[in-house]
Design an enzyme around this catalytic site. Structure first.
Site, PDB file in Angstrom:
ATOM      1  N   ASP A 111      -2.963  -3.826  -5.218  1.00 42.16           N
ATOM      2  CA  ASP A 111      -4.238  -4.514  -5.024  1.00 42.16           C
ATOM      3  C   ASP A 111      -5.344  -3.478  -4.862  1.00 42.16           C
ATOM      4  OD1 ASP A 111      -5.874  -6.725  -4.811  1.00 42.16           O
ATOM      5  OD2 ASP A 111      -5.657  -6.848  -2.640  1.00 42.16           O
ATOM      6  N   HIS A 124     -18.358  -6.633  -2.333  1.00 45.05           N
ATOM      7  CA  HIS A 124     -17.356  -6.818  -1.279  1.00 45.05           C
ATOM      8  C   HIS A 124     -17.199  -5.537  -0.461  1.00 45.05           C
ATOM      9  CE1 HIS A 124     -13.680  -8.098   0.756  1.00 45.05           C
ATOM     10  NE2 HIS A 124     -13.088  -6.993   0.336  1.00 45.05           N
ATOM     11  N   GLU A 155      -8.969 -13.996  -0.303  1.00 48.46           N
ATOM     12  CA  GLU A 155      -9.760 -13.075  -1.114  1.00 48.46           C
ATOM     13  C   GLU A 155      -9.692 -13.582  -2.549  1.00 48.46           C
ATOM     14  OE1 GLU A 155      -8.631  -8.967  -0.414  1.00 48.46           O
ATOM     15  OE2 GLU A 155      -9.894  -8.921   1.387  1.00 48.46           O
ATOM     16  N   GLU A 174      -9.796 -13.162  -6.232  1.00 50.06           N
ATOM     17  CA  GLU A 174      -9.593 -12.030  -7.138  1.00 50.06           C
ATOM     18  C   GLU A 174      -9.072 -12.529  -8.480  1.00 50.06           C
ATOM     19  OE1 GLU A 174      -7.431  -8.681  -5.540  1.00 50.06           O
ATOM     20  OE2 GLU A 174      -7.886  -9.244  -3.464  1.00 50.06           O
ATOM     21  N   ASP A 177      -5.567 -13.273  -2.474  1.00 50.15           N
ATOM     22  CA  ASP A 177      -4.920 -12.306  -1.580  1.00 50.15           C
ATOM     23  C   ASP A 177      -5.155 -12.766  -0.139  1.00 50.15           C
ATOM     24  OD1 ASP A 177      -3.939 -10.026  -0.341  1.00 50.15           O
ATOM     25  OD2 ASP A 177      -5.779  -8.880  -0.688  1.00 50.15           O
ATOM     26  N   ARG A 187      -7.304 -10.986   9.006  1.00 53.47           N
ATOM     27  CA  ARG A 187      -8.304  -9.953   9.346  1.00 53.47           C
ATOM     28  C   ARG A 187      -8.056  -9.295  10.690  1.00 53.47           C
ATOM     29  NH1 ARG A 187      -9.817  -8.990   4.392  1.00 53.47           N
ATOM     30  NH2 ARG A 187     -10.698 -10.822   3.374  1.00 53.47           N
ATOM     31  N   GLN A 212      -5.235  -6.917  10.272  1.00 56.70           N
ATOM     32  CA  GLN A 212      -5.757  -5.823   9.448  1.00 56.70           C
ATOM     33  C   GLN A 212      -6.606  -4.837  10.268  1.00 56.70           C
ATOM     34  OE1 GLN A 212      -8.063  -7.302   6.146  1.00 56.70           O
ATOM     35  NE2 GLN A 212      -8.376  -5.283   5.224  1.00 56.70           N
ATOM     36  N   LYS A 230      -1.579  -8.187   4.753  1.00 62.39           N
ATOM     37  CA  LYS A 230      -1.632  -8.616   3.356  1.00 62.39           C
ATOM     38  C   LYS A 230      -0.255  -9.024   2.849  1.00 62.39           C
ATOM     39  CE  LYS A 230      -5.957  -7.054   2.576  1.00 62.39           C
ATOM     40  NZ  LYS A 230      -7.019  -7.832   1.934  1.00 62.39           N
ATOM     41  N   GLU A 235     -16.737 -12.320   4.682  1.00 65.24           N
ATOM     42  CA  GLU A 235     -18.110 -12.071   4.257  1.00 65.24           C
ATOM     43  C   GLU A 235     -18.986 -13.322   4.424  1.00 65.24           C
ATOM     44  OE1 GLU A 235     -16.029 -10.511   0.608  1.00 65.24           O
ATOM     45  OE2 GLU A 235     -18.027  -9.656   0.329  1.00 65.24           O
TER      46      GLU A 235
HETATM   47 CA    CA Z   1      -7.493  -7.832  -1.835  1.00 64.97          CA
END
Ligand code: CA
Length: 413
Positions: free
Chosen positions: A121, A128, A194, A196, A226, A230, A233, A246, A356
């Site tokens: 990834d 972003h 996410e 993508e 994805d 958070r 993370q 993830k 975001e």
């Molecule tokens: Ca990602």
């Protein structure tokens, strides 16, 4: 290029995702076993059956995964696409012959389209990266010094990739405690998406390959979500990057839209802020003009779009990511999946993650139906969709959807 008309009437709907111009490949099961098919209008064309009847070349369509077909190479990909385009075109003599191998999409369950051999990834969306960097490190240090020189990525887990429709269980993990207190083990409170695009590598390589060659190795693209915790993370990511945050699940759409179908929608990457090193330079327009959206469906059954963006917002193309990936000599395999990185745009409504959209949870997203969100709540369904707009037709990806289930009881209690 205008709409290619088909005798399959639903394929001529200008708002439909699967006209004759598209012909995405996937794997379906109608109760008779998994085999490959292509989407055409509201139907799936059974390539497994067609291979048995010698209507298409023998290219592994009865194996339940697209890997053998991809292994046949770009020449075969083009040959099959041309054959199908001819058979399905308006006026084709094959119409009556194909009636038995055309299955209404409501009668099939889509499966994983290919065996994911490896999953990487990237973090290659400019908006972003600046949004997240600004939140974590301040506006002056938003982009790491390497970011404008190469596509940053991490090695993910192929085992975690699931097909659209699979429920996703909120994970437990180690979370940072309040100031000066010990960390805790708890369900993630900041579970996120996410938005993508995933590039599917269809040809192997054993050493460095150029950007131009890398492009030819890409079989097609899927929508990719994805799922990201958070809070896990934020505590784990230094110094080696994301790990358990993830690893819960990554969802992909069941239809692989081929590079050939996307060819008319190629567009240039944004202007380069720093000149790229020669081995990563653009060799032409390498992105695609693909409109993307995220919708949220809470448990009350309402649904609303929470983000709209476009793949042309990326800073690095999949070909540049793949070329960079091979610089070390890293072998790439058929079925390698490359996540683009979150695709956000310049405005708030173009942001491809809750992180975001809610600016780290500080600015909750107000929902039209009432209520608000900072991150995903239990029972929420998140759906990605995407399509490229042609002249009187769309090349669609369909959807990539998943519902978030409540965390289990403490798995170690
Ligand atoms: Ca990602």
């Amino acid at each position: 290029m205008p709409l290619r008309r088909s005798w399959v009437q639903s394929a001529n709907d200008p708002g439909g995702a699967f006209p004759l111009n598209n012909l995405p490949f996937g794997v379906f099961d109608d109760g008779m076993g998994a085999r490959a098919g292509v989407a055409i209008g509201d139907n799936v064309l059974d390539l497994g059956a067609m291979e048995g009847l010698s209507m298409v070349p023998g290219a592994g369509f009865r194996t339940g995964a697209l890997n053998d077909f991809m292994a046949e190479g770009p020449g075969m990909w083009e040959r099959v696409r041309n054959t199908l385009t001819g058979l399905l075109a308006e006026g084709s003599a094959a119409e009556s012959q194909l009636a038995d191998v055309l299955i209404p999409d409501a009668m099939v369950t889509m499966q994983m389209p290919f065996a994911v051999s490896e999953y990487t990834d990237f973090y290659a969306g400019r908006h972003h990266a600046s949004n997240v960097g600004t939140m974590f490190r301040g506006a002056d240090n938003a982009l790491p010094p390497n970011w404008l020189h190469m596509p940053i990525g991490y090695n993910g887990r192929a085992s975690s990739v699931v097909v659209s429709g699979t429920d996703v269980r909120r994970p437990w993990g180690q979370l940072k405690g309040p100031k000066f207190e010990a960390p805790i083990f708890a369900p993630s409170r900041r579970f996120d998406i996410e938005l993508e695009l995933g590039a599917v590598v269809g040809q192997p390589s054993t050493g460095p390959i150029s950007v131009a060659t890398a492009d030819e190795h890409i079989f097609g693209y899927v929508l990719l979500n994805d799922w990201s915790a958070r809070d896990i993370q934020a505590w784990e990511y230094q110094p080696l990057g994301p790990f358990q945050a993830k690893a819960t699940a990554t969802s992909i759409s069941p239809w692989v839209v081929t590079r050939a179908a996307l060819e008319p929608f190629r567009c240039a990457a944004p202007e380069r802020e720093k000149e790229l090193l020669p081995h990563l330079k653009d060799v032409g327009p390498m992105l695609y003009d693909i409109d993307l959206a995220v919708s949220l469906q809470p448990e009350d059954g309402s649904e609303e779009i929470i983000s709209r963006t476009n793949y042309r917002e990326m800073y690095y193309s999949a070909a540049q990511q793949l070329a960079h990936h091979t610089t070390s000599g890293c072998p790439m395999r058929i079925g390698d999946l490359l996540g683009s990185g979150t695709i956000s745009g310049p405005e708030r409504e173009n942001r491809g993650s809750f992180l975001e959209l809610s600016w780290g949870g500080k600015e909750p997203l107000e929902l039209a139906q009432g209520g608000s969100r900072t991150f995903i709540e239990d029972g929420d369904r998140l759906t990605l969709s995407g399509s490229a707009q042609g002249d009187g037709y769309r090349v669609g990806f369909g959807t990539c959807t998943g519902r978030v289930l409540a965390a289990l009881e403490d798995p170690f209690a």
